[in-house]
Design a protein around this motif. Structure first.
Motif, PDB file in Angstrom:
ATOM      1  N   GLU A 102      94.333   9.915  44.046  1.00 34.54           N
ATOM      2  CA  GLU A 102      94.590  11.211  44.629  1.00 34.54           C
ATOM      3  C   GLU A 102      93.804  12.257  43.934  1.00 34.54           C
ATOM      4  OE1 GLU A 102      97.868  14.360  44.706  1.00 34.54           O
ATOM      5  OE2 GLU A 102      98.312  12.982  46.334  1.00 34.54           O
ATOM      6  N   LEU A 103      92.511  12.640  44.407  1.00 32.92           N
ATOM      7  CA  LEU A 103      91.550  13.786  43.737  1.00 32.92           C
ATOM      8  C   LEU A 103      92.379  14.974  44.030  1.00 32.92           C
ATOM      9  CD1 LEU A 103      89.055  13.519  42.235  1.00 32.92           C
ATOM     10  CD2 LEU A 103      87.925  13.957  44.133  1.00 32.92           C
ATOM     11  N   ARG A 104      92.598  15.754  43.165  1.00 32.89           N
ATOM     12  CA  ARG A 104      93.504  17.028  43.348  1.00 32.89           C
ATOM     13  C   ARG A 104      92.629  18.340  42.769  1.00 32.89           C
ATOM     14  NH1 ARG A 104      99.622  17.149  41.375  1.00 32.89           N
ATOM     15  NH2 ARG A 104      99.649  15.424  43.043  1.00 32.89           N
ATOM     16  N   GLY A 105      92.126  19.199  43.622  1.00 34.21           N
ATOM     17  CA  GLY A 105      91.357  20.209  43.193  1.00 34.21           C
ATOM     18  C   GLY A 105      92.249  21.272  42.531  1.00 34.21           C
ATOM     19  N   GLU A 175     100.409   0.456  44.957  1.00 32.38           N
ATOM     20  CA  GLU A 175     101.667   1.283  45.472  1.00 32.38           C
ATOM     21  C   GLU A 175     101.514   2.758  45.405  1.00 32.38           C
ATOM     22  OE1 GLU A 175     105.293  -0.321  43.863  1.00 32.38           O
ATOM     23  OE2 GLU A 175     104.550  -1.928  43.450  1.00 32.38           O
ATOM     24  N   GLN A 176     101.350   3.362  44.204  1.00 36.21           N
ATOM     25  CA  GLN A 176     101.402   4.741  43.824  1.00 36.21           C
ATOM     26  C   GLN A 176     100.183   4.961  43.401  1.00 36.21           C
ATOM     27  OE1 GLN A 176     103.622   7.085  44.616  1.00 36.21           O
ATOM     28  NE2 GLN A 176     102.145   8.715  43.733  1.00 36.21           N
ATOM     29  N   PRO A 177      99.071   5.970  44.136  1.00 34.11           N
ATOM     30  CA  PRO A 177      97.697   6.407  43.790  1.00 34.11           C
ATOM     31  C   PRO A 177      98.084   7.154  42.471  1.00 34.11           C
ATOM     32  CG  PRO A 177      98.283   7.651  45.557  1.00 34.11           C
ATOM     33  CD  PRO A 177      99.321   6.555  45.477  1.00 34.11           C
ATOM     34  N   GLY A 178      97.085   6.850  41.570  1.00 38.11           N
ATOM     35  CA  GLY A 178      96.670   7.766  40.298  1.00 38.11           C
ATOM     36  C   GLY A 178      96.360   9.380  40.606  1.00 38.11           C
ATOM     37  N   LEU A 179      96.567  10.122  39.506  1.00 41.54           N
ATOM     38  CA  LEU A 179      96.354  11.520  39.636  1.00 41.54           C
ATOM     39  C   LEU A 179      95.008  11.851  38.898  1.00 41.54           C
ATOM     40  CD1 LEU A 179      99.505  13.469  39.280  1.00 41.54           C
ATOM     41  CD2 LEU A 179      98.512  13.184  41.291  1.00 41.54           C
ATOM     42  N   VAL A 180      94.030  12.302  39.895  1.00 42.25           N
ATOM     43  CA  VAL A 180      92.801  12.824  39.001  1.00 42.25           C
ATOM     44  C   VAL A 180      92.536  14.342  39.406  1.00 42.25           C
ATOM     45  CG1 VAL A 180      90.264  12.507  38.960  1.00 42.25           C
ATOM     46  CG2 VAL A 180      91.759  10.726  39.345  1.00 42.25           C
ATOM     47  N   TRP A 181      92.664  15.161  38.292  1.00 44.08           N
ATOM     48  CA  TRP A 181      92.497  16.557  38.531  1.00 44.08           C
ATOM     49  C   TRP A 181      90.954  17.063  38.411  1.00 44.08           C
ATOM     50  CZ3 TRP A 181      96.489  14.734  35.307  1.00 44.08           C
ATOM     51  CH2 TRP A 181      97.851  15.094  35.851  1.00 44.08           C
TER      52      TRP A 181
END
Length: 760
Positions: A102-105, A175-181
């Motif tokens: 999940e690409l998080r802005g 299962e659970q996407p990783g976090l990318v800031w």
């Protein structure tokens, strides 16, 4: 005091083996309890530390991009919020490894749910393509600051500038996407947004979720996750290992206490004359009690101190998570207190059981009371007399009679010996259940070995054709998984549609029947508990703006998402949404196929369009439990050996007064030896049968109870094979008879003068 020490020293020289076994057993028990304490601290502390330092959010809400989430900050009970932050789902690759993320802005570090940097630096506008990875995702991708990331199917590249810890649910492949800031400019086309909500009272989490969903509208909510779910996932298998160690450690402590109690009681009965002499020469009852109490407290204290010292000095060097757990635990505030309280508690418990037995020694009169010539119940039973009448060897009949002629004492011996055997049976059942997870994953809810997701460059038909062309793919089941709001709108669950009615997905059912008809589904134990429903009930959930009503016809074993999963066919979901298309495929492989080899082959054949992951087996994290089980079995075997030696010594001493009578009726020393050996074997056999009768149901209940509490559900317990139980039984009974043979033979060949002295 000098006389007391001399008596204790003399007794130690006589019972060196028993003293050594008691020290070793106490050390093993204390080590087990200290490791359990370390694992509990390790399971909770890392996540709690990150959550506290980051001022973690209690609720994370994923919504569509048009939702007005700013209104959430005005709700009662909301302390502060993080976001809303734009998000986009994508796939990144590094060094040949791919991961859904999940690409998080975001720009500046948020004040709530702030990522804690472990390496590198935070986002900088000078590096517009720079990203910060969640630490679990970074480990999976083998990425570190400075490494490039590619986005398969595009020419775009990102650069890792930092790695950070987060209190949000961790990355789980497939299962659970990783976090990318990333900077907001690096998320040009967001598909949604996320907002973190920190509450003034964490206990109001469910109510806060319900009000947030009502405020934003159910159709705007994509997924809801809470701090309780994140904490449970972070604790994971470490907490289970701690529970197993703690349970068996306490059980072994009780068994050791009972063994010491029985040993002292047997020695008191064998030394009544010596104790009477001590009292006659001036020993008080208190001094006699202190002799036994201080002696066994010294053994227990030596074992406990050795265990604490070894755990403190060498614990962090244990390979794997046990060493990691001890290392973390040694830095916690309560470490020193636990290092003192656990050994002291074990010593005090053994001291309490010792004191109860030693109190009887203090009550022995100074003048020995003549023993009865025939004990109560000493006559042969009718069965025994009939056995002698049909020419059953006298040694077998008299040995069986000797083992059970004193019922209270015999039952006590059997019970004390049965307890460690019972715990060994439970430990063997745990081992067998873990083996079943590895050898037969389809029986515990994992019929598929691989999960495959295709990108937009490959349609469903072509993707399925490509997968089925592989010779080791037995079946490819199309499916989709979406988040659904439960009734009351307090949480989201996983709604899965896998397979079709023509080619149904082979769910592992523990209750009910497969879902075959329209609107039929199966559910995991976690979902049934969450909604407080049973098999046969109808449940209503909401996917976006669309309600979905399903009839639960079976309970499946669900190792994913804490069992909060409801599964039906893809056809059923299409009836509610005709435009629904598969987003993944679950692959069942042929027997003997290596999932990793097949995954590499499919990824190569997909030419960058396939994201292939092996299905995570929950038993992978329980591999350290095998070593734990072996260690516990060794400790329990030591305790059983102490009790067995005590029983043999008591049987030999009590047989001394019968020796003249047995020789008088014509029994040879070999036959007299056989009587004692048979009595010991019968006692061991009775203890074994009691352990099997109680241990197997207890093991199933404990394992299934753990399965229910974790959401996996009951029905996963597997008892040891008959061959393994037969090996245990043969080892216990034959070992007992072998240990009894030498002291029994020595007693049978005693001189006449020694025998008369013992009877006097």
């Amino acid at each position: 005091m000098r006389a007391t020490l001399r008596w204790a020293h003399s007794d130690l020289r006589t019972h060196r083996g028993e003293a050594l076994f008691l020290v070793l057993a106490t050390a093993g028990i204390v080590v087990s309890l200290l490791l359990a304490t370390a694992l509990f601290g390790y399971a909770t502390n890392p996540w709690q530390r990150v959550f506290t330092q980051a001022r973690g959010a209690h609720v994370w809400l994923h919504t569509d991009a048009s939702a007005d989430t700013r209104k959430l900050a005005a709700l009662d009970g909301v302390e502060s919020v993080a976001g809303p932050l734009p998000t986009a789902s994508t796939t990144v690759a590094s060094r040949g490894t791919r991961a859904s993320v999940e690409l998080r802005g975001t720009g500046e570090l948020p004040s709530v749910d702030r990522p804690l940097l472990t390496s590198g630096h935070w986002l900088d506008p000078a590096t517009p393509d720079g990203v910060v990875l969640e630490s679990g995702l970074a480990r999976a991708l083998l990425a570190q600051p400075g490494d490039p990331l590619t986005l398969p199917g595009t020419a775009r590249k990102l650069t890792v500038v930092g790695v950070a810890d987060s209190a949000e649910p961790r990355y789980r492949p497939g299962e659970q996407p990783g976090l990318v800031w990333a900077l907001p400019s690096a998320v040009p086309d967001p598909g949604g947004q996320v907002i973190g909500v920190r509450l003034t009272d964490p206990d109001d989490t469910d109510y806060a979720v319900q009000r947030a969903v009502t405020l934003l509208g159910a159709g705007a909510i994509g997924e809801v996750s809470t701090w309780q779910q994140a904490r449970a996932e972070a604790q994971g298998d470490n907490r289970l290992l701690g529970q197993v160690l703690g349970l068996f450690g306490l059980g072994a402590l009780i068994a050791a206490g009972l063994a010491v109690h029985g040993a002292i009681g047997t020695r008191i009965r064998g030394h009544l004359r010596d104790i009477s002499v001590l009292k006659a020469i001036g020993f008080t009852p208190g001094q006699v009690v202190r002799v036994f109490l201080l002696q066994h407290l010294a053994y227990a204290l030596l074992g406990a101190v050795a265990a604490a010292a070894l755990t403190e000095a060498l614990g962090r060097r244990i390979p794997g998570r046990f060493g990691d757990a001890v290392g973390v635990w040694q830095g916690l505030p309560g470490h020193t207190a636990a290092l003192i309280v656990v050994p002291v508690g074990a010593v005090l418990f053994i001291g309490a059981t010792t004191g109860l037995a030693a109190w009887r020694a203090g009550r022995v009169p100074p003048v020995p009371v003549p023993r009865a010539t025939a004990p109560l119940g000493g006559r042969l039973s009718g069965v025994a007399r009939r056995a002698l009448g049909v020419r059953v060897p006298p040694a077998l009949v008299l040995g069986w009679h000797k083992a059970f002629t004193r019922r209270p004492r015999s039952l006590g011996t059997v019970a004390r010996l049965a307890l460690p055997l019972l715990l060994i049976v439970v430990a063997m059942s745990a081992w067998t259940t873990i083996d079943r997870f590895h050898s037969s994953p389809e029986r515990i809810g994992l019929p598929a070995a691989l999960t495959v997701r295709a990108d937009a460059g490959l349609n469903d038909r072509d993707a399925r054709a490509l997968l089925e062309r592989d010779p080791q793919v037995a079946a490819a089941y199309p499916g989709v998984e979406v988040a659904a709001l439960v009734p009351g709108q307090t949480a989201t669950i996983a709604l899965r549609g896998l397979g079709t009615r023509a080619d149904p997905y082979p769910y592992t059912l523990a209750e009910g029947r497969p879902a075959r008809g329209p609107d039929e589904a199966v559910a995991g134990q976690g979902l049934l508990d969450l909604l407080d429903v049973r098999v046969g009930d109808w449940v209503r959930m909401t996917v976006g703006d669309q309600p979905q009503v399903l009839h639960i016809v079976g309970r499946s074993i669900e190792p994913e998402n804490a069992g909060r999963v409801v599964s039906t066919s893809l056809d059923t979901l299409r009836e509610n949404d005709p435009g629904l298309r598969p987003t993944l495929h679950q692959l069942r492989l042929t027997a003997g196929a290596d999932p990793h080899e097949v995954a590499d082959r499919l990824a190569t054949a997909g030419r960058g369009h396939l994201d292939v992951h092996t299905v995570t087996n929950p038993a992978d994290g329980l591999s350290p439990l095998r070593g734990v089980v072996l260690g516990l079995i060794a400790v329990l075997a030591l305790i059983g050996l102490i009790e067995l030696l005590t029983a043999i010594g008591g049987t030999v001493r009590e047989g001394e007064r019968d020796l003249l009578a047995l020789k008088a009726i014509g029994l040879s020393p070999r036959q007299i030896t056989a009587i004692t050996v048979t009595a010991t074997g019968c006692t061991a056999l009775a203890a074994l049968l009691a352990a099997l009768a109680l241990g197997l149901p207890l093991a199933h209940w404990l394992i299934d109870a753990q399965g229910r509490s974790s959401g996996l559900g009951a029905g996963i317990a597997q008892g040891p094979s008959p061959a393994l139980l037969l090996l245990l039984g043969a080892s216990a009974v034959l070992g007992a008879t072998a240990l009894a043979a030498l002291p029994a033979a020595r007693a049978a060949r005693r001189r006449l003068a020694d025998t008369l002295s013992a009877v006097a």
